[in-house]
Design a protein around this motif. Sequence first.
Motif, PDB file in Angstrom:
ATOM      1  N   HIS A  52       4.736 -19.670 -25.822  1.00  0.00           N
ATOM      2  CA  HIS A  52       4.160 -18.296 -25.074  1.00  0.00           C
ATOM      3  C   HIS A  52       3.140 -17.688 -26.465  1.00  0.00           C
ATOM      4  O   HIS A  52       3.215 -18.209 -27.587  1.00  0.00           O
ATOM      5  CB  HIS A  52       5.003 -17.182 -24.848  1.00  0.00           C
ATOM      6  N   GLU A 106       3.012 -18.300 -19.923  1.00  0.00           N
ATOM      7  CA  GLU A 106       3.656 -16.996 -19.749  1.00  0.00           C
ATOM      8  C   GLU A 106       5.128 -17.443 -20.006  1.00  0.00           C
ATOM      9  O   GLU A 106       5.494 -18.611 -19.653  1.00  0.00           O
ATOM     10  CB  GLU A 106       3.601 -16.256 -18.525  1.00  0.00           C
ATOM     11  N   ASN A 112       7.837 -17.302 -18.063  1.00  0.00           N
ATOM     12  CA  ASN A 112       8.236 -17.526 -17.109  1.00  0.00           C
ATOM     13  C   ASN A 112       7.534 -18.538 -16.170  1.00  0.00           C
ATOM     14  O   ASN A 112       7.731 -18.902 -14.993  1.00  0.00           O
ATOM     15  CB  ASN A 112       8.787 -16.332 -16.179  1.00  0.00           C
ATOM     16  N   ARG A 146      10.055 -25.412 -15.628  1.00  0.00           N
ATOM     17  CA  ARG A 146       9.786 -24.089 -15.482  1.00  0.00           C
ATOM     18  C   ARG A 146      10.330 -23.656 -16.876  1.00  0.00           C
ATOM     19  O   ARG A 146      11.364 -23.805 -17.421  1.00  0.00           O
ATOM     20  CB  ARG A 146      10.517 -23.547 -14.448  1.00  0.00           C
ATOM     21  N   LEU A 200      11.992 -20.778 -19.484  1.00  0.00           N
ATOM     22  CA  LEU A 200      13.217 -20.078 -19.433  1.00  0.00           C
ATOM     23  C   LEU A 200      13.440 -19.069 -20.616  1.00  0.00           C
ATOM     24  O   LEU A 200      13.764 -19.433 -21.603  1.00  0.00           O
ATOM     25  CB  LEU A 200      14.494 -20.778 -18.989  1.00  0.00           C
ATOM     26  N   LEU A 246      11.771 -20.135 -25.692  1.00  0.00           N
ATOM     27  CA  LEU A 246      11.583 -20.685 -24.252  1.00  0.00           C
ATOM     28  C   LEU A 246      12.831 -21.871 -24.199  1.00  0.00           C
ATOM     29  O   LEU A 246      12.524 -22.799 -25.136  1.00  0.00           O
ATOM     30  CB  LEU A 246      10.178 -21.294 -24.107  1.00  0.00           C
ATOM     31  N   GLU A 250      17.484 -11.680 -16.177  1.00  0.00           N
ATOM     32  CA  GLU A 250      16.660 -12.469 -15.437  1.00  0.00           C
ATOM     33  C   GLU A 250      16.765 -13.950 -15.320  1.00  0.00           C
ATOM     34  O   GLU A 250      16.852 -14.506 -14.281  1.00  0.00           O
ATOM     35  CB  GLU A 250      15.257 -11.941 -15.636  1.00  0.00           C
ATOM     36  N   THR A 251      16.939 -14.547 -16.570  1.00  0.00           N
ATOM     37  CA  THR A 251      16.931 -15.695 -16.609  1.00  0.00           C
ATOM     38  C   THR A 251      18.335 -16.352 -16.107  1.00  0.00           C
ATOM     39  O   THR A 251      18.695 -17.539 -15.477  1.00  0.00           O
ATOM     40  CB  THR A 251      16.854 -16.147 -18.469  1.00  0.00           C
ATOM     41  N   TYR A 299      18.186 -16.388 -12.502  1.00  0.00           N
ATOM     42  CA  TYR A 299      17.628 -17.735 -12.031  1.00  0.00           C
ATOM     43  C   TYR A 299      18.678 -18.946 -11.945  1.00  0.00           C
ATOM     44  O   TYR A 299      18.604 -19.752 -11.247  1.00  0.00           O
ATOM     45  CB  TYR A 299      16.464 -17.824 -12.969  1.00  0.00           C
TER      46      TYR A 299
END
Length: 209
Positions: free
Chosen positions: A29, A70, A72, A86, A88, A99, A121-122, A125
């Motif tokens: 990122h 990004e 996410n 993906r 994370l 990440l 949030e992670t 998920y």
Amino acid sequence: MDDLRDLQLYEHVDPGVRFPSGPINVFLHEATMQAVRLRFDYLTNPPVYLDEAKGVLERPISYLKFNVIEPNAVIESSAMDGVPVRALPVLHGGDYICLGFAVGPSGEFIYLSDVKEIPPETMQYLKDLPRIKTLVVDCLKMRAGNFAHAAFEEVREWIDELKPEKVWLVGMGCGIGDHDEANRIIQDEMGYPMVELAYDGLYLEGFRL
């Protein structure tokens, strides 16, 4: 970063060095990209070619292609050979975002190598996945206390919540103690038979990617 060149096939030509397989893709990122630019400008600046068409560089430094994503992001790249990946975001000490990655179909392989805290949030998920087949996770030592890395006291809380089928611990320091004894304590005394310390040369197979 320099040592990535040891993962690349290259050959000496006269003059220069040729990388027939092309650059290694690096996904990161923007905040990390800024830090890498400061510390490794000779890797992030355009490479010095003697013959760009033939991929001949001036000298054998790591040959990298940086891809800023990004936190996410879902990575869609030919570099992944069609395997879904993906990103994370996790916290690696304070508010520094590191990440992790979910590789393959949902929950097939989760990789969190440098983590002190999993943001809500992670975590949500991960909890929403139908299962987690394999979780690779940071574990510096047995008892908590490090600013940037999780200890098993913290990791076991994530295991209790996520219920992965198999867990490999990585990033251990000397504080973890003897390898076999740590496995025995975690599996037998603490009751986590699905958890094991990783080791050099470990090879995993049987994934649906």
